[in-house]
Design a protein around this motif. Structure first.
Motif: not given
Ligand code: AMP
Length: 191
Positions: A155-163, A60-63, A149-153, A90-94
């Motif tokens: 999964a990268p959130i894991y690395n975002y919080y890993a930082e 569902v769209p981010d907004e 969709v999970y793997n593309e959009e 999504t990263l935008a949601q994070a």
């Protein structure tokens, strides 16, 4: 406040574990998927919009999603903490979540990811579909799209919080109780 993101692919057991965790720690459980399904059941404009995407296994769209999430948090100001289940995706949601919490002098304590292989996920969701009544749990091509969709959009959130040292991966295969014990041991190590 203990603010946890329970992370992992669809069908990894987030909902089941969240239900047990809120009982143990007295937290608010926010599942954006459940919120959307509630809107759909009630035939609201938001539900009608969300259904267009959910029925195809798309996000569902981010907004729309971010607005709904903020309302739910704002409606529950007195909680001890929150388990975010299925959000952010999504990263935008994070980024929006972090900004929103920071405005309240709050932050995410940890992201705990349940590691479950893709093929196990497909089998789990298909068997859940026999009783869940969810149309997105019954069609293998929709399930595979949700995993894609999970793997593309998502999964990268894991690395975002890993930082910021907040991401923790745990083994998501095993009995409900074994995984719950892994989760509580992890939570007790971060709070
Ligand atoms: P879930 O119950 O978490 O598996 O979510 C079911 C469906 O709801 C997903 O496949 C998406 O279509 C939609 N959805 C739930 N949460 C989100 C989110 N954070 N962002 C976008 N779409 C979402």
């Amino acid at each position: 406040m203990l603010n946890l993101i329970l992370f992992g692919p669809p069908g990894s057991g987030k909902g089941t574990q969240a239900a047990k965790l809120i009982e143990k720690y007295g937290l608010l459980h926010i599942s954006t998927g459940d919120l959307f399904r509630y809107e759909i059941e009630n035939g609201t404009p938001l539900g009608l919009k969300a259904e267009e995407f959910m029925s195809k296994g798309e996000l569902v769209p981010d907004e729309i999603t971010i607005g709904m999430l903020k309302n739910k948090v704002n409606d529950n100001p007195e909680v001890n903490g929150i388990i975010f289940d299925g959000f952010p995706r999504t990263l935008a949601q994070a980024e929006a979540l972090d900004r929103f919490l920071a405005e309240k002098c709050l932050s995410i304590t940890a992201l705990i990811a349940l590691d479950v292989p893709d093929e196990e996920i497909v089998q789990r969701i298909l068997s859940r579909g026999e009783t869940s009544g969810r149309s997105d749990d019954n069609d293998e091509s929709i399930i595979r799209n949700r995993i894609f969709v999970y793997n593309e959009e998502t999964a990268p959130i894991y690395n975002y919080y890993a930082e910021s040292g907040k991401s923790i991966m745990i083994e998501g295969v095993g009995s409900v109780d074994v995984i719950f014990n892994r989760l509580t041991a992890t939570i007790e190590s971060v709070c």
